[in-house]
Design a protein around this motif. Structure first.
Motif, PDB file in Angstrom:
ATOM      1  N   LEU A  94      33.688   6.921 -78.248  1.00  0.00           N
ATOM      2  CA  LEU A  94      34.517   8.094 -77.983  1.00  0.00           C
ATOM      3  C   LEU A  94      35.240   7.925 -76.653  1.00  0.00           C
ATOM      4  N   PRO A  95      36.382   8.569 -76.508  1.00  0.00           N
ATOM      5  CA  PRO A  95      37.103   8.463 -75.231  1.00  0.00           C
ATOM      6  C   PRO A  95      36.322   9.115 -74.096  1.00  0.00           C
ATOM      7  N   ILE A  96      36.426   8.517 -72.942  1.00  0.00           N
ATOM      8  CA  ILE A  96      35.773   9.081 -71.758  1.00  0.00           C
ATOM      9  C   ILE A  96      36.705  10.123 -71.163  1.00  0.00           C
ATOM     10  N   VAL A  97      36.209  11.336 -71.042  1.00  0.00           N
ATOM     11  CA  VAL A  97      36.968  12.414 -70.410  1.00  0.00           C
ATOM     12  C   VAL A  97      36.090  13.032 -69.328  1.00  0.00           C
ATOM     13  N   LEU A  98      36.709  13.510 -68.267  1.00  0.00           N
ATOM     14  CA  LEU A  98      35.939  14.054 -67.146  1.00  0.00           C
ATOM     15  C   LEU A  98      35.087  15.245 -67.548  1.00  0.00           C
ATOM     16  N   GLU A  99      35.481  15.965 -68.594  1.00  0.00           N
ATOM     17  CA  GLU A  99      34.692  17.097 -69.053  1.00  0.00           C
ATOM     18  C   GLU A  99      33.305  16.671 -69.530  1.00  0.00           C
ATOM     19  N   ASN A 100      33.113  15.368 -69.808  1.00  0.00           N
ATOM     20  CA  ASN A 100      31.796  14.869 -70.201  1.00  0.00           C
ATOM     21  C   ASN A 100      30.865  14.668 -69.016  1.00  0.00           C
TER      22      ASN A 100
END
Length: 106
Positions: A94-100
């Motif tokens: 999955l794409p890494i997003v800061l919300e993670n």
């Protein structure tokens, strides 16, 4: 006929390249200033010359941003740490997003 070589080995490299081009095009720094910053990242005064990989591009860009007062060292360190936490928390594929980032706050 051989397969074409991908210019970037990871998406973040393309993003660093695009940021450098966009910021130079916007007038934040000149080509000569970029060459000086990248040269300093490749040939540090206290060590041997390194490859001009995108890690060095990122270091040069961070130096310019700090010098211009756009993002200082602590802000850059905090964002890097947030990205690393987000990467750890992101399921594979999955794409890494800061919300993670478990510490993410809006």
């Amino acid at each position: 006929m051989s397969e074409p070589v991908a210019p970037f080995s990871a998406p973040w490299e393309a993003q660093v390249f695009a940021m450098v081009v966009a910021l130079q095009d916007s007038g934040l720094f000149t080509g000569a200033e970029w060459a000086d910053a990248l040269g300093a990242a490749i040939r540090p005064a206290d060590g041997p010359e390194a490859l001009a990989d995108y890690g060095r591009w990122l270091a040069a860009l961070e130096t310019i941003l700090a010098a211009r007062g756009i993002a200082d060292g602590p802000a850059l360190d905090a964002r890097r740490d947030a990205f690393l936490r987000a990467a750890e928390a992101t399921p594979h594929g999955l794409p890494i997003v800061l919300e993670n980032d478990p510490l993410f706050r809006q």
